[in-house]
Design an enzyme around this catalytic site. Structure first.
Site, PDB file in Angstrom:
ATOM      1  N   PRO A 168       1.658   4.729  -2.129  1.00 42.44           N
ATOM      2  CA  PRO A 168       3.054   4.504  -1.744  1.00 42.44           C
ATOM      3  C   PRO A 168       3.607   3.262  -2.435  1.00 42.44           C
ATOM      4  CG  PRO A 168       1.682   4.884   0.189  1.00 42.44           C
ATOM      5  CD  PRO A 168       0.747   4.700  -0.968  1.00 42.44           C
ATOM      6  N   LYS A 169       4.878   3.318  -2.793  1.00 44.44           N
ATOM      7  CA  LYS A 169       5.543   2.152  -3.385  1.00 44.44           C
ATOM      8  C   LYS A 169       6.218   1.362  -2.260  1.00 44.44           C
ATOM      9  CE  LYS A 169       8.702   0.643  -6.997  1.00 44.44           C
ATOM     10  NZ  LYS A 169       9.392  -0.346  -6.130  1.00 44.44           N
ATOM     11  N   TRP A 170       5.664   0.211  -1.959  1.00 43.81           N
ATOM     12  CA  TRP A 170       6.143  -0.602  -0.841  1.00 43.81           C
ATOM     13  C   TRP A 170       7.386  -1.376  -1.234  1.00 43.81           C
ATOM     14  CZ3 TRP A 170       3.877   0.052   3.808  1.00 43.81           C
ATOM     15  CH2 TRP A 170       2.648   0.723   3.805  1.00 43.81           C
TER      16      TRP A 170
END
Length: 361
Positions: free
Chosen positions: A31-33
């Protein structure tokens, strides 16, 4: 003696790759935080939090420093993201509020909206640095390192492109920003764009309600950005962000083209004079600005279609990043540009993301 990394170290970066997650690319998907990029150095009794721009972050996140000091072994260097969750979703506004000059305010917010460090890579173990180790091996090292501590949250990861596509859609409801693809067999490359970022992109038709002049130019000669607005269900026009990044020649052309709309631009403008309660206006006063940022009101006659990634700030929301110009929409009436255009992702628990669970709520 093993080599030892000391701050500052530039983090590995990502380049845009659209929104189509590929099969058979030998990538580790994560996931891209949407937070503050942060490298963590544990040396002796000290922990250093370093920002992407190599600035120290310790004073703003004392609760994170305390947890990492207690939970990480000496000699470790981690890459990750500082995030703040509110009501089960990431909240970038709450995170930004943590960067405050007053220690009393920082300490209060550390209790009210504590930050979490989400780890997604390891650069150094107590035995030495592992920059040249393939990504898939570094991932296992990271799992082994942090699985027995609650000081760090471990980001989910997979090599299954189909699962990554589910994450891309579902995790957005927890405030995440897309998916990262990391070369499974590649080394950690400081300050190089060797990762891929797959981000959401959507479009909306917005009212052009104002402009700002381009910096370092004579006012009236070159447009820096256009101020965008959307109407809520009560007919109130709210500021949702800006569209910019025009070529120099186009900036000058816009200054000429938009000049007629400046005449009487402030008349009955919802962001000028007496402003209705709850109206989101451009350049609002906050801890970064002691006065409203200068802008020029325009008659609300133009509609522009823009691309945006995602929104923030609840309702009425705004674009998280600068929007991208697509085209003018002379066929649209400004009054028809409402919030109903904006896609609302399915709600999803932030805690579930950290566990890698694919289940909406």
């Amino acid at each position: 003696m093993p080599s030892v990394l000391t701050p500052p170290v530039k983090p590995m970066l990502a380049k845009a790759a659209g929104s189509a997650i590929p099969d058979d690319a030998d990538l580790i998907f994560e996931p891209k935080w949407d937070g503050f990029r942060c490298l963590v150095f544990r040396s002796g009794d000290e922990v250093t939090l370093q920002s992407r721009s190599s600035k120290p972050l310790n004073r703003y996140f004392p609760e994170v420093v305390a947890r990492l000091t207690a939970g990480l072994p000496d000699g470790v260097v981690l890459d990750g993201e500082l995030v703040v969750g509110v009501n089960g979703a990431l909240n970038f506004d709450a995170l930004s509020e943590r960067i405050h000059p007053a220690a009393s305010r920082v300490n209060l917010l550390a209790e009210q909206t504590p930050a979490t460090f989400v780890a997604f890579d390891v650069l150094q173990l107590p035995s030495g640095e592992v920059l040249e180790t393939p990504g898939i091996s570094r991932r296992q090292m990271l799992v082994d390192l942090v699985s027995d501590t609650d000081a760090v949250s471990l980001t989910p990861a997979t090599q299954d492109a189909a699962l990554a596509r589910q994450w891309f859609t579902l995790f957005e409801g927890a405030g995440l920003d897309g998916v990262i693809g990391k070369p499974a067999q590649g080394p950690y490359t400081p300050d190089k764009r060797t990762m891929l970022k797959f981000k959401h992109s959507r479009t909306a038709d917005c009212v052009v309600a104002g402009l700002r002049w381009y910096k370092d130019t004579e006012p009236g000669t070159s447009v820096g950005s256009l101020l965008l607005g959307l109407y809520d269900d009560k007919g109130t026009l709210h500021s949702v962000g800006v569209v910019g990044s025009f070529p120099a020649e186009r900036r000058r052309e816009l200054a000429v083209e938009l000049e007629p709309l400046m005449a009487d631009g402030s008349v009955d403008h919802p962001w000028v004079g007496e402003i209705a309660p709850g109206t989101r206006v451009p350049g609002e006063i906050n801890r970064w600005r002691s006065a409203q940022a200068a802008w020029v009101p325009l008659r609300r006659e133009l509609v522009v279609e823009v691309a945006y990634e995602h929104t923030e700030g609840g309702y009425p929301s705004r674009f998280r990043h600068t929007a991208q110009f697509i085209r003018w929409r002379p066929d649209r009436e400004p009054s028809s540009c409402g919030y109903e255009q904006l896609e609302e992702p399915a709600r999803y628990d932030l805690d579930a993301v950290l566990k890698g669970e694919v289940r909406s709520r």
